[in-house]
Enzyme design. Sequence first.
Site, PDB file in Angstrom:
ATOM      1  N   SER A 223     -47.904 -24.220  28.904  1.00  0.00           N
ATOM      2  CA  SER A 223     -46.626 -23.523  28.890  1.00  0.00           C
ATOM      3  C   SER A 223     -45.481 -24.536  28.875  1.00  0.00           C
ATOM      4  O   SER A 223     -45.390 -25.338  27.959  1.00  0.00           O
ATOM      5  CB  SER A 223     -46.551 -22.560  30.083  1.00  0.00           C
ATOM      6  OG  SER A 223     -45.491 -21.645  29.942  1.00  0.00           O
ATOM      7  N   HIS A 365     -51.822 -15.501  29.186  1.00  0.00           N
ATOM      8  CA  HIS A 365     -51.138 -16.788  29.272  1.00  0.00           C
ATOM      9  C   HIS A 365     -51.612 -17.554  30.509  1.00  0.00           C
ATOM     10  O   HIS A 365     -51.256 -17.221  31.645  1.00  0.00           O
ATOM     11  CB  HIS A 365     -49.627 -16.521  29.354  1.00  0.00           C
ATOM     12  CG  HIS A 365     -48.771 -17.748  29.360  1.00  0.00           C
ATOM     13  ND1 HIS A 365     -48.565 -18.512  28.241  1.00  0.00           N
ATOM     14  CD2 HIS A 365     -48.043 -18.336  30.357  1.00  0.00           C
ATOM     15  CE1 HIS A 365     -47.741 -19.504  28.536  1.00  0.00           C
ATOM     16  NE2 HIS A 365     -47.417 -19.425  29.816  1.00  0.00           N
TER      17      HIS A 365
END
Length: 383
Positions: A223, A365
Amino acid sequence: MQLSKEEQSVERSIPQLLVSLDGNEIDSAGEWMERRRPELLELFAEHVYGRQPVSRPQWMIFAVAAQEPCFNGRAVRKKIDIHFVGDGEGESGGQGRIRLTLYVPADTGEAEKKRWPAFLLLDHGRLSAVREGESPSTPFWPVEQIIDSGYGTAMIAAEDIDPDEHDGFRNGVHGLFDPNDRPRDGDAWGTISAWAWGLSRAMDYLETDPDVDSARVAVIGHSRGGKTALWAGALDERFAMVVSNESGCTGAAISRGKAGERVHQINTAFPHWFADNYKRYNEREEELPVDQHMLLAMIAPRLLYVSSAAEDEWADPASEYLSLQLAEPAYRLHGLGGLAAAPFPELDTPLHAERCGYHIRAGRHDLNEVDWTYVLAFAEGRL
């Protein structure tokens, strides 16, 4: 790969990778490394990430705070403090410390001491949450899996470099190295660039560790950490491999035509991550003089791996993969193939070229053991 009309329109608007600022074609690896790559570094520093005002500090020392066997003798854990001093102009006393935790496989008993390739991971709070005596091995950082695959692995604490909060750039290394007698310039470094600076300081240490093969260090991030790993890898050619896990907007994903998070959204939510100049391109991505395939291309000819997750629509896996495909011409200049001709893969079917790899896995994610399994498989025989 068959592109839709919308994808073809986006691709036509993307800046040309192999055309220099004066309009000349770049047609050799030498021209790329000596001319085009430095141009792109300057453009990203000015318009996106900001310029680091210092490289290695004049005063920096490494203190090994602890060293002990672990995992039933299969590995050795070291805790290192990287101490450094600023230039005296900051507001926080001029001193900083970055904590680094390193695991390496135990001595093999061979006549010649073995030096291990290693993965360097940027941590955001997970390492700090581990209590003394506990193992930090988790799906996010599966230390035992990495060790058993024949690699060392290190993690540094991002908050030691620069806390992830917008306080006017007074904390962390900004407070140590930014001049405080004038307003910040539009191309002053943001927090992503500060974290990248910290990864390079960790690399400074790894070059000195007798158990690490510093010519085979991979930098990896998830990320915001993936964005950081890419910028660190572009700036610091000592990293032999760069791994971006679900880095999305202003990471691996092409900005033009991107789904999910866009430039104005990331600048609004995280105004401290990038240079102030980047805010000029809020809802105006098509005016950027660069796009993210150029960032990926600056890793060439080194190893590059990009990974996505199917449920991570905010990052936009299709744009992450398109960026990797559009970076291929830089690899071809070095006589290396890429993934430009390969269609977007099925879930959990990694694609490997000579120096580039990609996978999209099922799920959300995160960085987990599945991602690590695919990354380690790509590194086998390459790193």
